[in-house]
Structure formats: structure tokens, C-alpha cells
Design a protein around this motif. Sequence first.
Motif, PDB file in Angstrom:
ATOM      1  N   LEU A  29       9.250 -20.573   9.184  1.00  0.00           N
ATOM      2  CA  LEU A  29       9.145 -19.627   8.059  1.00  0.00           C
ATOM      3  C   LEU A  29       8.037 -20.545   6.999  1.00  0.00           C
ATOM      4  N   LEU A  30       7.740 -21.512   7.108  1.00  0.00           N
ATOM      5  CA  LEU A  30       6.692 -22.172   5.989  1.00  0.00           C
ATOM      6  C   LEU A  30       5.487 -21.443   6.347  1.00  0.00           C
ATOM      7  N   ASN A  31       5.349 -21.062   7.752  1.00  0.00           N
ATOM      8  CA  ASN A  31       3.697 -20.515   8.184  1.00  0.00           C
ATOM      9  C   ASN A  31       4.207 -18.931   7.820  1.00  0.00           C
ATOM     10  N   SER A  32       4.929 -18.580   7.564  1.00  0.00           N
ATOM     11  CA  SER A  32       5.068 -17.097   7.686  1.00  0.00           C
ATOM     12  C   SER A  32       4.644 -16.312   6.177  1.00  0.00           C
ATOM     13  N   PRO A  33       4.138 -14.953   6.516  1.00  0.00           N
ATOM     14  CA  PRO A  33       3.526 -14.439   5.335  1.00  0.00           C
ATOM     15  C   PRO A  33       4.435 -14.059   4.422  1.00  0.00           C
ATOM     16  N   PHE A  34       5.794 -14.356   4.714  1.00  0.00           N
ATOM     17  CA  PHE A  34       7.120 -14.095   3.680  1.00  0.00           C
ATOM     18  C   PHE A  34       7.490 -15.346   3.157  1.00  0.00           C
ATOM     19  N   TYR A  35       6.875 -16.289   3.391  1.00  0.00           N
ATOM     20  CA  TYR A  35       7.166 -17.426   2.737  1.00  0.00           C
ATOM     21  C   TYR A  35       6.996 -17.412   1.179  1.00  0.00           C
ATOM     22  N   LEU A  36       5.963 -16.806   0.726  1.00  0.00           N
ATOM     23  CA  LEU A  36       5.733 -16.704  -0.680  1.00  0.00           C
ATOM     24  C   LEU A  36       6.122 -15.326  -1.226  1.00  0.00           C
ATOM     25  N   ILE A  37       6.599 -15.280  -2.404  1.00  0.00           N
ATOM     26  CA  ILE A  37       7.125 -14.156  -2.957  1.00  0.00           C
ATOM     27  C   ILE A  37       6.156 -13.466  -3.630  1.00  0.00           C
ATOM     28  N   LYS A  38       6.349 -11.966  -3.486  1.00  0.00           N
ATOM     29  CA  LYS A  38       5.133 -11.038  -4.056  1.00  0.00           C
ATOM     30  C   LYS A  38       6.016 -10.255  -5.341  1.00  0.00           C
ATOM     31  N   ASN A  39       5.250  -9.743  -6.080  1.00  0.00           N
ATOM     32  CA  ASN A  39       5.937  -8.900  -7.184  1.00  0.00           C
ATOM     33  C   ASN A  39       6.537  -7.619  -6.845  1.00  0.00           C
ATOM     34  N   ASN A  40       7.670  -7.428  -7.198  1.00  0.00           N
ATOM     35  CA  ASN A  40       8.628  -6.615  -6.750  1.00  0.00           C
ATOM     36  C   ASN A  40       9.350  -6.665  -5.602  1.00  0.00           C
ATOM     37  N   ASP A  41       9.335  -7.810  -5.177  1.00  0.00           N
ATOM     38  CA  ASP A  41      10.200  -8.063  -3.722  1.00  0.00           C
ATOM     39  C   ASP A  41      11.578  -7.942  -3.948  1.00  0.00           C
ATOM     40  N   ASN A  81       0.747  -1.180   0.016  1.00  0.00           N
ATOM     41  CA  ASN A  81      -0.026   0.102   0.083  1.00  0.00           C
ATOM     42  C   ASN A  81       0.817   1.276   0.116  1.00  0.00           C
ATOM     43  N   GLY A  82       1.912   1.223  -0.899  1.00  0.00           N
ATOM     44  CA  GLY A  82       2.901   2.354  -1.029  1.00  0.00           C
ATOM     45  C   GLY A  82       3.806   2.592   0.231  1.00  0.00           C
ATOM     46  N   VAL A  83       3.859   1.557   0.763  1.00  0.00           N
ATOM     47  CA  VAL A  83       4.935   1.917   2.106  1.00  0.00           C
ATOM     48  C   VAL A  83       5.732   0.619   2.067  1.00  0.00           C
ATOM     49  N   ARG A  84       7.163   0.972   2.139  1.00  0.00           N
ATOM     50  CA  ARG A  84       8.086  -0.046   1.930  1.00  0.00           C
ATOM     51  C   ARG A  84       8.499  -0.654   3.270  1.00  0.00           C
ATOM     52  N   GLN A  85       8.473  -1.794   3.412  1.00  0.00           N
ATOM     53  CA  GLN A  85       8.921  -2.537   4.705  1.00  0.00           C
ATOM     54  C   GLN A  85       9.979  -3.624   4.765  1.00  0.00           C
ATOM     55  N   ILE A  86      10.746  -3.559   5.639  1.00  0.00           N
ATOM     56  CA  ILE A  86      11.982  -4.385   5.702  1.00  0.00           C
ATOM     57  C   ILE A  86      11.681  -5.646   6.603  1.00  0.00           C
TER      58      ILE A  86
END
Length: 237
Positions: free
Chosen positions: A208-220, A193-198
Motif C-alpha cells: 500500500l505504501l507504493n500505491s497511488p491510493f496511499y495519499l488522500i486527494k480532495n473529496n475522497d 477527470n469527472g469519472v468516479r472510480q471505486i
Amino acid sequence: MMKSFLIGALLSVTLLSCSSKKQLIYLQDSKKYNLWSVTKIDDNIFIDQIKSGDILKIDVQTIVPEAAIPYNKISANKFSNQNLDLLKLEGYMVDNSGMINFPVLGKISVQGLSENEIETKITDLLLSGNHLTNPTVKVRCLNSKFTVLGEVLRPGTFPYFDQSLNIFQAIGYAGDLTIDGKRKDIRLIREVNGVRQIHKIELTKAELLNSPFYLIKNNDIIIVNPSFSKVKSAGFI
């Protein structure tokens, strides 16, 4: 005295070796998890939402192929890596208002929708307007990409077309981590939503398998930091 020193040195080397091994193994605590019953996460958090600047490939098919011709800009047999640049030129660019200009149907708002939601929306428009009978609509974003930098074999930016791509597959695109990459200190930069997060990711932990960062999103952007020994060998402390 010398004997005690040698034993101590040998013990130190052994401990260091064990420590190094633990730093290299992926998902090293996976035995603690029942991988068949990992926590179910809402799939919606993994789905990329279409935004301005995206380029879409939209195929419309029906029982009578000739009837779908006016609703297609790109023929299905053109979809290949060799023709990616051509596909982008012929694809549907999402304008600054989040709209695409679709044949016959005209302007359609796709801002914030997923690929599946756009498929449903176009299908409903074709049916409600009596354009086609039993149409099948397929949508793919042509400019989805991610970047891997740092201690990997082949750093770079990689396009992808899958609806779901996990972080291990993404690292595989880059040839895997080098021996000097810190498995416990992966940084992922993601814009929401327009905010860059690290975010910090540990490849050594099975959670990690249950993490929201397990799957890649566009522009990661995935950054693999170097180990202390690599930094030290480069002349920096």
C-alpha cells in the motif's frame, strides 16, 4: 472420544484466533520490504488540481510588507480553524471558467493547476509586470476535505490543509477502525477527470505504501466495510 473432541475444539479455537489476528494487523508483511528504498512514484499523481468551486487562500509577501498590501485580501494572522468560515468568505472562489479575480492583476486562470503551479504563475506575473521585487506567494485550498464512513470510531467529513495526507492519517481523523472493520476490504471512491472510480485497499499489506491510493486527494470517500461476524450479529446473513 471426548478427549479427541476437546483437542479438535481447542485446535479450531487456536486457528480462528490466529486468523482473526492476521485480519487486524496493519502492514503485517512489512518485514518483507526495505522501507528505506520503496519504489518512487511520480508525485504529480498525488497532487490535487484546482477546479471550479474551489476556494483559495493566497498570501503575497515581500521585503517591504506595505508594498504587498494591495495584493492581499486576507492577512496571514487570520489563518486558523476558528476562522475557517471567514476565510472561505474572503478567499478566492474559482469560477465556472476556472478563473480567479486577483487584486491588481485581474483575472487569472488556475483551472487544472496545483497550488505550487499557481504560486509560480502569480510570482511570474508580479515580476514581469514590475509590481513587486522578490515576492513570495503562498497558496492553499480552503475547502479540501475527505469523508470516512463505516466501521470507524468517528465517521464524518473532515477538512484538511496539508499538501499531502496519507490514508492512515485520514483514518486517524476518524478515530481508527473499530474491531469489526475489515482491514482487507477498504473501499476508496475517487473522482478523476469527472469519472468516479471505486478502488479496493488492503491495510494489511505493505505494498500500500507504493500505491497511488496511499495519499488522500480532495473529496475522497473512504468506506470501511463491517466484518462477517458484525453483519451476522446484526441479524443479517
